[in-house]
Write a protein that holds these residues in place. Structure first.
Motif, short mmCIF file in Angstrom:
data_model
loop_
_atom_site.label_atom_id
_atom_site.label_comp_id
_atom_site.label_asym_id
_atom_site.label_seq_id
_atom_site.Cartn_x
_atom_site.Cartn_y
_atom_site.Cartn_z
N LYS A 79 0.84 -1.21 0.00
CA LYS A 79 0.00 0.00 0.00
C LYS A 79 0.87 1.26 0.00
CE LYS A 79 -3.78 1.94 2.79
NZ LYS A 79 -4.63 1.66 3.98
N GLY A 80 1.89 1.30 0.84
CA GLY A 80 2.80 2.45 0.88
C GLY A 80 3.60 2.59 -0.39
N PHE A 81 4.03 1.45 -0.92
CA PHE A 81 4.81 1.47 -2.17
C PHE A 81 4.02 2.08 -3.31
CE2 PHE A 81 6.10 -0.38 -6.19
CZ PHE A 81 7.47 -0.16 -6.18
N ARG A 82 2.71 1.86 -3.33
CA ARG A 82 1.88 2.36 -4.43
C ARG A 82 1.84 3.88 -4.49
NH1 ARG A 82 -3.59 0.32 -3.94
NH2 ARG A 82 -3.87 1.35 -5.94
N LEU A 83 2.32 4.56 -3.47
CA LEU A 83 2.40 6.02 -3.49
C LEU A 83 3.57 6.52 -4.34
CD1 LEU A 83 1.58 6.63 0.25
CD2 LEU A 83 0.12 7.22 -1.69
N ASN A 84 4.36 5.61 -4.88
CA ASN A 84 5.53 6.01 -5.67
C ASN A 84 5.15 6.90 -6.85
OD1 ASN A 84 4.41 3.90 -7.25
ND2 ASN A 84 6.41 3.08 -7.80
N ARG A 85 4.05 6.63 -7.49
CA ARG A 85 3.66 7.46 -8.64
C ARG A 85 3.27 8.88 -8.20
NH1 ARG A 85 3.81 4.73 -13.11
NH2 ARG A 85 3.62 2.48 -13.09
N ILE A 86 2.66 9.00 -7.04
CA ILE A 86 2.32 10.32 -6.52
C ILE A 86 3.59 11.10 -6.22
CG2 ILE A 86 1.30 11.55 -4.55
CD1 ILE A 86 -0.82 9.29 -4.45
N LEU A 87 4.55 10.45 -5.57
CA LEU A 87 5.82 11.11 -5.27
C LEU A 87 6.56 11.51 -6.54
CD1 LEU A 87 5.21 9.91 -2.41
CD2 LEU A 87 7.67 9.70 -2.17
N TYR A 88 6.53 10.62 -7.53
CA TYR A 88 7.20 10.94 -8.80
C TYR A 88 6.56 12.17 -9.45
CZ TYR A 88 8.93 10.71 -13.54
OH TYR A 88 9.50 11.03 -14.75
N GLU A 89 5.25 12.21 -9.49
CA GLU A 89 4.58 13.35 -10.11
C GLU A 89 4.85 14.64 -9.33
OE1 GLU A 89 3.30 13.55 -13.07
OE2 GLU A 89 3.59 11.41 -13.40
N MET A 90 4.96 14.54 -8.00
CA MET A 90 5.31 15.71 -7.20
C MET A 90 6.72 16.18 -7.55
SD MET A 90 3.65 14.68 -3.52
CE MET A 90 4.13 16.19 -2.68
N ALA A 91 7.65 15.24 -7.70
CA ALA A 91 9.03 15.59 -8.05
C ALA A 91 9.08 16.24 -9.42
CB ALA A 91 9.92 14.35 -8.00
N VAL A 92 8.40 15.66 -10.39
CA VAL A 92 8.39 16.21 -11.76
C VAL A 92 7.76 17.60 -11.77
CG1 VAL A 92 7.39 15.91 -14.06
CG2 VAL A 92 8.49 13.98 -12.91
N PHE A 93 6.67 17.75 -11.05
CA PHE A 93 6.02 19.06 -10.97
C PHE A 93 7.00 20.09 -10.41
CE2 PHE A 93 3.55 22.37 -8.89
CZ PHE A 93 2.63 22.70 -9.87
N GLY A 94 7.67 19.74 -9.31
CA GLY A 94 8.64 20.65 -8.70
C GLY A 94 9.79 20.99 -9.65
N LEU A 95 10.26 20.00 -10.39
CA LEU A 95 11.34 20.24 -11.35
C LEU A 95 10.86 21.11 -12.51
CD1 LEU A 95 12.94 16.69 -11.38
CD2 LEU A 95 14.05 18.80 -10.59
N ASP A 96 9.65 20.85 -12.98
CA ASP A 96 9.11 21.64 -14.09
C ASP A 96 8.87 23.09 -13.71
OD1 ASP A 96 9.21 19.46 -15.77
OD2 ASP A 96 7.07 18.98 -15.60
N GLU A 97 8.69 23.35 -12.42
CA GLU A 97 8.46 24.71 -11.96
C GLU A 97 9.74 25.54 -11.87
OE1 GLU A 97 5.40 26.42 -11.30
OE2 GLU A 97 4.92 24.70 -12.57
N LEU A 98 10.89 24.88 -11.97
CA LEU A 98 12.15 25.61 -11.97
C LEU A 98 12.26 26.42 -13.25
CD1 LEU A 98 14.58 22.80 -10.75
CD2 LEU A 98 13.66 24.70 -9.40
N GLU A 99 12.66 27.66 -13.11
CA GLU A 99 12.81 28.51 -14.30
C GLU A 99 14.21 28.35 -14.84
OE1 GLU A 99 11.56 32.54 -13.86
OE2 GLU A 99 9.88 31.98 -12.59
N CYS A 100 14.29 27.79 -16.03
CA CYS A 100 15.60 27.67 -16.67
C CYS A 100 15.42 27.67 -18.18
CB CYS A 100 16.32 26.43 -16.19
SG CYS A 100 15.49 24.91 -16.60
#
Length: 130
Positions: A79-100
């Motif tokens: 059940k906890g492992f299945r949160l991996n996709r949520i964490l990944y999307e949060m990481a990608v969102f945070g990276l995409d918000e970087l201005e470069c």
């Protein structure tokens, strides 16, 4: 006509938030994907996370089936492992918000996306979990 039970009438997003909405839960789950397993490891580098709050949060996670504690070691459950996709999307969102605008910066961001996909086991989900 579709009939819904009382349990199905609640929003699935709200149901998920009930499990992960505490301040440190997402960070602790991220740490478990990164290899941290012991109580003392979780508080490293986290100002404001007292042992009491950490203990209460880990107990909440265990009671709700996100983790399992065995011989002093904390592990994600399925059940906890299945949160991996949520964490990944949060990481990608945070990276995409970087201005470069620099191509080199974009390459580094893409490397981080690959890194998160790897540590969150999106590439090889056959990894053992409890």
């Amino acid at each position: 006509m579709i009939f819904m039970t009382k349990d199905l009438m609640t929003c699935p997003i709200e149901n998920t938030l009930k499990l992960i909405n505490r301040k440190w839960i997402i960070v602790l789950i991220r740490d478990m994907f990164s290899g941290k397993k012991y109580f003392r490891e979780f508080s490293e580098g986290k100002d404001g996370l007292s042992n009491t709050v950490l203990s209460d949060t880990l107990k909440f996670m265990e009671q709700n089936g996100l983790i399992r504690k065995k011989d002093g070691e904390y592990r994600l459950t399925h059940k906890g492992f299945r949160l991996n996709r949520i964490l990944y999307e949060m990481a990608v969102f945070g990276l995409d918000e970087l201005e470069c605008d620099d191509t080199q910066d974009l390459e580094v961001i893409n490397m981080f996306k690959d890194y998160y996909a790897e540590i969150l086991r999106l590439i090889d989900e056959s990894s053992s979990i409890e």
